[in-house]
Scaffold this active site. Sequence first.
Site, short mmCIF file in Angstrom:
data_model
loop_
_atom_site.label_atom_id
_atom_site.label_comp_id
_atom_site.label_asym_id
_atom_site.label_seq_id
_atom_site.Cartn_x
_atom_site.Cartn_y
_atom_site.Cartn_z
N LYS A 72 -2.18 -7.98 -13.45
CA LYS A 72 -3.35 -6.94 -13.16
C LYS A 72 -2.31 -5.57 -12.84
O LYS A 72 -1.56 -5.60 -11.98
CB LYS A 72 -3.86 -7.56 -11.79
CG LYS A 72 -4.99 -6.55 -11.46
CD LYS A 72 -5.47 -6.49 -10.26
CE LYS A 72 -4.82 -5.57 -9.42
NZ LYS A 72 -4.83 -4.03 -9.51
N GLY A 102 4.19 -4.51 -3.71
CA GLY A 102 3.39 -3.52 -3.24
C GLY A 102 3.38 -3.43 -1.84
O GLY A 102 4.63 -3.64 -1.42
N SER A 103 2.32 -2.99 -1.14
CA SER A 103 2.52 -2.64 0.29
C SER A 103 2.60 -4.03 0.93
O SER A 103 2.06 -5.09 0.44
CB SER A 103 1.22 -1.94 0.77
OG SER A 103 0.10 -2.57 0.31
N GLY A 123 0.42 -7.37 0.52
CA GLY A 123 1.26 -8.42 0.51
C GLY A 123 0.97 -9.88 1.24
O GLY A 123 0.82 -11.05 0.81
N GLU A 157 7.43 -8.65 -3.12
CA GLU A 157 8.39 -7.62 -3.11
C GLU A 157 7.73 -6.50 -2.50
O GLU A 157 6.70 -5.73 -3.24
CB GLU A 157 8.96 -7.20 -4.37
CG GLU A 157 10.28 -6.66 -4.53
CD GLU A 157 10.33 -5.11 -4.26
OE1 GLU A 157 10.47 -4.65 -3.23
OE2 GLU A 157 10.29 -4.54 -5.46
N CYS A 217 10.58 1.66 -3.18
CA CYS A 217 10.53 0.85 -2.06
C CYS A 217 11.93 0.64 -1.53
O CYS A 217 12.21 0.35 -0.32
CB CYS A 217 10.00 -0.54 -2.62
SG CYS A 217 11.15 -1.23 -3.98
N GLU A 262 7.12 3.13 6.35
CA GLU A 262 7.50 3.73 4.94
C GLU A 262 6.64 4.65 4.76
O GLU A 262 5.28 4.85 4.66
CB GLU A 262 7.11 2.43 4.13
CG GLU A 262 7.61 2.51 2.71
CD GLU A 262 7.32 1.46 1.75
OE1 GLU A 262 6.55 0.95 1.73
OE2 GLU A 262 8.55 0.99 0.98
P1 NAI Z 1 -0.96 -1.57 -2.46
O1 NAI Z 1 -0.15 -2.68 -2.18
O2 NAI Z 1 -2.39 -1.37 -2.22
O3 NAI Z 1 -1.20 -1.74 -4.39
C1 NAI Z 1 -0.25 -2.58 -5.13
C2 NAI Z 1 -1.00 -3.33 -5.96
O4 NAI Z 1 -1.50 -4.62 -5.42
C3 NAI Z 1 -2.03 -2.73 -6.95
O5 NAI Z 1 -1.98 -3.51 -8.10
C4 NAI Z 1 -3.07 -3.22 -5.97
O6 NAI Z 1 -4.49 -3.22 -6.57
C5 NAI Z 1 -3.01 -4.48 -5.55
N1 NAI Z 1 -3.39 -4.88 -4.40
C6 NAI Z 1 -4.14 -4.17 -3.22
N2 NAI Z 1 -4.51 -4.91 -2.38
C7 NAI Z 1 -4.40 -6.30 -2.68
C8 NAI Z 1 -5.08 -7.17 -2.28
N3 NAI Z 1 -5.89 -7.42 -0.98
N4 NAI Z 1 -5.16 -8.52 -2.96
C9 NAI Z 1 -4.46 -8.61 -4.30
N5 NAI Z 1 -3.97 -7.48 -4.79
C10 NAI Z 1 -4.02 -5.94 -4.28
O7 NAI Z 1 -0.23 -0.33 -2.58
P2 NAI Z 1 -0.73 1.13 -2.47
O8 NAI Z 1 -2.28 1.43 -1.94
O9 NAI Z 1 -0.86 1.81 -3.91
O10 NAI Z 1 0.21 2.04 -1.68
C11 NAI Z 1 0.28 2.03 -0.38
C12 NAI Z 1 1.81 1.93 0.15
O11 NAI Z 1 2.21 0.70 -0.26
C13 NAI Z 1 2.58 2.90 -0.27
O12 NAI Z 1 2.61 4.27 0.21
C14 NAI Z 1 4.06 2.29 -0.09
O13 NAI Z 1 4.40 2.11 1.18
C15 NAI Z 1 3.53 0.92 -0.45
N6 NAI Z 1 4.08 0.26 -1.81
C16 NAI Z 1 5.26 -0.40 -1.97
C17 NAI Z 1 5.45 -0.47 -3.33
C18 NAI Z 1 6.73 -1.35 -3.56
O14 NAI Z 1 7.54 -0.92 -4.61
N7 NAI Z 1 7.28 -2.36 -2.83
C19 NAI Z 1 4.94 -0.03 -4.49
C20 NAI Z 1 3.56 0.54 -4.03
C21 NAI Z 1 3.17 0.68 -2.73
MG MG Z 2 -3.63 -0.39 -1.32
#
Ligand code: NAI
Ligand code: MG
Length: 497
Positions: free
Chosen positions: A185, A237-238, A242, A259, A294, A396
């Site tokens: 996804k 992701g976040s 996670g 991660e 990250c 973060e």
């Molecule tokens: P997010 O964690 O919401 O999104 C990342 C991925 O997870 C996307 O594909 C999203 O559709 C998916 N996702 C979100 N909620 C989910 C759920 N409940 N179940 C399954 N999949 C889900 O991150 P977002 O909203 O884009 O960014 C928010 C914060 O997250 C950023 O400001 C940063 O602090 C952190 N982040 C960390 C990353 C890393 O590399 N570890 C990458 C992106 C964001």
């Molecule tokens: Mg989000």
Amino acid sequence: MEPELSSVILVKHLERHNLMNGKLIFTKDQKSFPVYNPATMDIIGEAPESDFETVHQAVEFAYESQKNWRKVDAQKRGYLLLRCVDLLEKHSEELARLMSLETGKAIRTESRVEVSAFINALRFYSGLGLELKGETVPFNPDMLTITIREPVGVVGAIIPWNVPLLLMAFKIGPAIIAGNTVVLKSAEQAPFTVLRAAELMNTILPEGVLNVISGDGPNCGAALVTHPKVKKITFTGSVEAGRSVYQLASEKLIPVTLELGGKSAMIVSDDVNIDRAVDGAFASMRFTRQGQSCSAASRIFVHENIFDEFLKRLKQKLNVLKIDDPMDETSDVGCMISSEQYERVQRYIEIGKNSQNAEAHECGVLPNDPNLKKGLFVRPVLFTGLSNQHQLCQEEIFGPVACLISWRDYDEVIDQANDTNYGLAATIWTNDFHRALDAVHRLEAGFVQINQNIVVQPGLSYGGMKNSGLGKEASTESMLEHFTHKKTIIANLKSIK
Ligand code: NAI
Ligand code: MG
């Protein structure tokens, strides 16, 4: 080089499509969301908001395909992946331009670098087929006791938008080589580059081995995690998302790798070459990616004897950055990914500015091109005067904002570096060999470096401690540990006639 397809034409070709069972599928009746060029805030196209039914179809295709894929010998799987690598390389400029269009990352300093890292990572995995080895155990002389590595089945992969291709490689590479099939996804903000790369790969891989769907997190992502035929989840992701993924997966008792975020510390002693350490801070904070990383060294602890000089030189370096059109070859920095992230970062900057004793050092200039006036450009900000306990040093930010903290006592600074909920990366800068070794043992992080801040490398395990995640990626061991199942087999060698 293949003739490069214009990004706009490519988006028209890809929009409202998922990739399932080897084909781009137009999602006529499905809801969709707009994808922006964050440098102008123009909508470049629509991406499907895939629902449960679509996830189900994709998983079924992957499930059927896996029955054959697991029987393809491992070296042949690697050979097919290597052919994908050659094809992707021919399309690298096209992928880089598409990435800059949808993410706002500067083409020269970021997008091309990422495409090349993506290709290198897949090339690394393509050579791992024969590493899927088991063990023999001297259990009993009359018995042959062995373990073998089997694929886990269908892998669900969920990636974010900050380095979409690289993270795609770290997930699909080990999954595919180990004989699994994948439903990936993409992130809502950056679906097209990943889809295009998968489309190219699907001209070589058998149908259904690599499926890519677009959708949101709470519905589409969660549907993927909970689908009964998905046997492993790899997520980046976040922390919040996670956790939710982990909880959902726990119902099915399937393995999960996470991660997540970071608040990485960089400790600079007073015996270092200041320019080299400043270069390290600059690279590690990913200022050219607007800090959207990250592992960004967002807490920079500098010894008080060199603090002012370090700050001065880092500011000088940031002040000459060209923050401008991501597509422009001369731009050093592009813009942020989305209004949501932009506003989040602005909120943190405001909180910092309104804090007692804080000083905000805003560096560089914003673009003055009228076409970019709605673009999500942010000037790098260095904060001084904040304690490690401050919200900006604990949460973060995921933007070009770093906190510089002065230190005097070595034991104290190690404690401060560890005083965070995160544990992804850390660095120590010193010429004192004993101190460096002591620090790498004491720093609570999954990835610790001495006198350098290089990024994740294929072959080296990458992943965090504490809230930064579970499990590792990017290495041979992590492929074995997280993308295979170890089966124990005992054969009785005595005749039973
Ligand atoms: P997010 O964690 O919401 O999104 C990342 C991925 O997870 C996307 O594909 C999203 O559709 C998916 N996702 C979100 N909620 C989910 C759920 N409940 N179940 C399954 N999949 C889900 O991150 P977002 O909203 O884009 O960014 C928010 C914060 O997250 C950023 O400001 C940063 O602090 C952190 N982040 C960390 C990353 C890393 O590399 N570890 C990458 C992106 C964001
Ligand atoms: Mg989000």
